[in-house]
Design a protein around this motif. Structure first.
Motif, PDB file in Angstrom:
ATOM      1  N   GLY A 104       0.826  -1.196   0.000  1.00  0.00           N
ATOM      2  CA  GLY A 104       0.000   0.000   0.000  1.00  0.00           C
ATOM      3  C   GLY A 104       0.860   1.244   0.000  1.00  0.00           C
ATOM      4  O   GLY A 104       2.020   1.232  -0.421  1.00  0.00           O
ATOM      5  N   THR A 105       0.293   2.343   0.466  1.00  0.00           N
ATOM      6  CA  THR A 105       1.026   3.604   0.570  1.00  0.00           C
ATOM      7  C   THR A 105       1.150   4.004   2.030  1.00  0.00           C
ATOM      8  O   THR A 105       0.454   3.466   2.900  1.00  0.00           O
ATOM      9  CB  THR A 105       0.302   4.729  -0.188  1.00  0.00           C
ATOM     10  N   ALA A 106       2.032   4.952   2.293  1.00  0.00           N
ATOM     11  CA  ALA A 106       2.205   5.425   3.664  1.00  0.00           C
ATOM     12  C   ALA A 106       0.906   6.010   4.210  1.00  0.00           C
ATOM     13  O   ALA A 106       0.595   5.872   5.393  1.00  0.00           O
ATOM     14  CB  ALA A 106       3.325   6.468   3.717  1.00  0.00           C
ATOM     15  N   GLU A 107       0.161   6.671   3.337  1.00  0.00           N
ATOM     16  CA  GLU A 107      -1.099   7.281   3.757  1.00  0.00           C
ATOM     17  C   GLU A 107      -2.221   6.252   3.916  1.00  0.00           C
ATOM     18  O   GLU A 107      -3.162   6.450   4.683  1.00  0.00           O
ATOM     19  CB  GLU A 107      -1.520   8.342   2.739  1.00  0.00           C
ATOM     20  N   ASP A 108      -2.113   5.135   3.189  1.00  0.00           N
ATOM     21  CA  ASP A 108      -3.147   4.108   3.219  1.00  0.00           C
ATOM     22  C   ASP A 108      -2.506   2.727   3.089  1.00  0.00           C
ATOM     23  O   ASP A 108      -2.628   2.047   2.063  1.00  0.00           O
ATOM     24  CB  ASP A 108      -4.156   4.342   2.083  1.00  0.00           C
ATOM     25  N   PRO A 109      -1.803   2.281   4.129  1.00  0.00           N
ATOM     26  CA  PRO A 109      -1.127   0.984   4.046  1.00  0.00           C
ATOM     27  C   PRO A 109      -2.131  -0.163   3.997  1.00  0.00           C
ATOM     28  O   PRO A 109      -3.234  -0.073   4.539  1.00  0.00           O
ATOM     29  CB  PRO A 109      -0.290   0.952   5.325  1.00  0.00           C
ATOM     30  N   ASP A 110      -1.723  -1.232   3.336  1.00  0.00           N
ATOM     31  CA  ASP A 110      -2.541  -2.420   3.201  1.00  0.00           C
ATOM     32  C   ASP A 110      -2.248  -3.339   4.390  1.00  0.00           C
ATOM     33  O   ASP A 110      -1.219  -4.018   4.432  1.00  0.00           O
ATOM     34  CB  ASP A 110      -2.209  -3.114   1.874  1.00  0.00           C
ATOM     35  N   GLY A 111      -3.160  -3.350   5.354  1.00  0.00           N
ATOM     36  CA  GLY A 111      -2.933  -4.122   6.567  1.00  0.00           C
ATOM     37  C   GLY A 111      -2.733  -5.593   6.313  1.00  0.00           C
ATOM     38  O   GLY A 111      -1.881  -6.237   6.940  1.00  0.00           O
ATOM     39  N   SER A 112      -3.482  -6.151   5.377  1.00  0.00           N
ATOM     40  CA  SER A 112      -3.349  -7.584   5.069  1.00  0.00           C
ATOM     41  C   SER A 112      -1.969  -7.877   4.489  1.00  0.00           C
ATOM     42  O   SER A 112      -1.326  -8.873   4.827  1.00  0.00           O
ATOM     43  CB  SER A 112      -4.439  -8.012   4.084  1.00  0.00           C
ATOM     44  N   ALA A 113      -1.501  -6.993   3.593  1.00  0.00           N
ATOM     45  CA  ALA A 113      -0.185  -7.186   2.988  1.00  0.00           C
ATOM     46  C   ALA A 113       0.919  -7.018   4.028  1.00  0.00           C
ATOM     47  O   ALA A 113       1.935  -7.721   3.995  1.00  0.00           O
ATOM     48  CB  ALA A 113       0.014  -6.204   1.837  1.00  0.00           C
ATOM     49  N   VAL A 114       0.729  -6.093   4.952  1.00  0.00           N
ATOM     50  CA  VAL A 114       1.714  -5.910   6.019  1.00  0.00           C
ATOM     51  C   VAL A 114       1.810  -7.177   6.858  1.00  0.00           C
ATOM     52  O   VAL A 114       2.908  -7.677   7.155  1.00  0.00           O
ATOM     53  CB  VAL A 114       1.345  -4.696   6.900  1.00  0.00           C
ATOM     54  N   GLN A 115       0.665  -7.736   7.258  1.00  0.00           N
ATOM     55  CA  GLN A 115       0.678  -8.956   8.059  1.00  0.00           C
ATOM     56  C   GLN A 115       1.282 -10.125   7.288  1.00  0.00           C
ATOM     57  O   GLN A 115       1.990 -10.968   7.855  1.00  0.00           O
ATOM     58  CB  GLN A 115      -0.738  -9.285   8.514  1.00  0.00           C
TER      59      GLN A 115
END
Length: 365
Positions: free
Chosen positions: A145-156
């Motif tokens: 995602g982006t810093a302003e709208d990170p992708d929580g699923s991708a982060v996990q």
């Protein structure tokens, strides 16, 4: 003049002007003019090996819109330091193996500490170019995602044990698994605070402080050797639709202060960190030298960034009568790496700014 990749005759300009101080021509300005003129000549001579960009248009990596480019000889692949050891007495739990960065502010410090291989994903600021000066790992890190709208699923899915979040983005602290550490990285104030915050998060605060101390000493010594205090340096940046002055509180402004370089009176504002230049009134850009960047345009062998909207805007302004009427444009303007001067924040970028200053003001050494 190089305009949109095509060499066209440069407009006729008046002879370089030097301000009069106390009835005499400033020797500092004369030395700067002579030094930069030599670099301009060298840049022109090297244009016989102009590379070809991805769109097939020949471009020069030694001059951009007529201004010599600093930092073209740097190797981004060599930017990062060796891996710093965990601080004595630090908890092993701080020695993160998998790091996700939300925003760019932590990347420079991780590189300086030699931990770049532990970055498993990045959520970059929307619409910004990668920090190419740090090397390929920063430019090609998987995006979540982006810093302003990170992708929580991708982060996990990246399975981080540490998430470093730029303070300005203020995202939900629950991006990772419940036990994943999340640390907020300061993005304003002294740049050293940013470095120390990231270093503390990975258990290497002592190592970072030692690096900062060495840089501070080197900056002071360099400033003395090149008589930096005798120079007033202007710092500005083009975007696709604006031209702004990077003030003393900006990252580049802070590093220049550490070197001892002065700023012109019109650029000694405390806030904001960037102040827009009003229309055709370019007098605020005057100085002994001008360090100029274009959003998304970096130095390097491949003329990184290509022909960006900011560069096209810069071409228009720099071909105007308003631009050629200010004295600092007469062979005293340098193009600098936008990632380093305008978007970097850390030891690697600080060292590269110091190299640029040393290389452009060495007439005093």
């Amino acid at each position: 003049m190089l305009l949109s990749g095509v060499m066209v005759p440069a407009p006729r300009r008046a002879a370089p002007r030097h301000r009069i101080r106390g009835g005499a021509v400033s020797p500092v300005r004369v030395l700067v003019t002579l030094a930069v003129a030599g670099l301009v000549s060298a840049g022109c001579a090297s244009m016989s090996t102009t590379p070809v960009d991805s769109d097939g248009v020949p471009r020069s990596t030694t001059r951009i819109v007529g201004a010599p480019v600093l930092g073209v000889d740097r190797e981004p692949g060599d930017a990062c330091g060796p891996e710093a050891p965990l601080d004595p007495g630090a908890s092993p739990s701080l020695d993160a193996e998998r790091i996700v960065a939300v925003g760019y502010s932590a990347l420079d410090t991780l590189c300086a500490l030699g931990l770049q291989d532990r970055v498993v994903a990045v959520a970059p600021p929307a619409g910004t170019a990668p920090l190419r000066y740090l090397g390929g790992w920063a430019a090609h890190a998987p995006a979540v995602g982006t810093a302003e709208d990170p992708d929580g699923s991708a982060v996990q899915a990246a399975r981080p044990d540490l998430i470093l979040v730029d303070q300005q983005d203020a995202v939900d602290a629950g991006l990772g698994a419940p036990r994943t550490r999340t640390v907020t990285v300061p993005t304003a104030g002294p740049w050293e605070v940013t470095v120390e915050s990231v270093a503390q998060a990975v258990g290497r605060d002592a190592a970072a402080r030692a690096m900062i101390g060495r840089f501070t000493d080197t900056a002071a010594t360099t400033g003395h050797d090149i008589a930096a205090a005798q120079t007033q340096a202007s710092v500005a940046r083009f975007t696709s639709d604006s031209l702004g002055i990077l003030g003393p509180s900006s990252f580049a402004g802070q590093v220049l202060q550490q070197v001892g370089v002065h700023r012109p009176p019109a650029q000694r504002f405390s806030s904001p960190s960037v102040r827009p230049v009003d229309g055709d009134d370019l007098a605020a850009l005057e100085g002994d030298v001008l360090f100029l960047s274009f959003a998304g345009k970096d130095s390097g062998d491949a003329d990184a960034g290509g022909h960006t909207p900011a560069l096209r805007h810069g071409e228009e302004v720099m071909d105007s009568d308003a631009w050629t009427s200010i004295a600092v444009t007469e062979n005293r303007t340098f193009t600098v790496d936008d990632g380093v001067w305008s978007r970097g924040r850390g030891l690697v970028a600080a060292r590269e700014i110091l190299d640029d200053v040393r290389g452009s003001l060495n007439a005093y050494g």
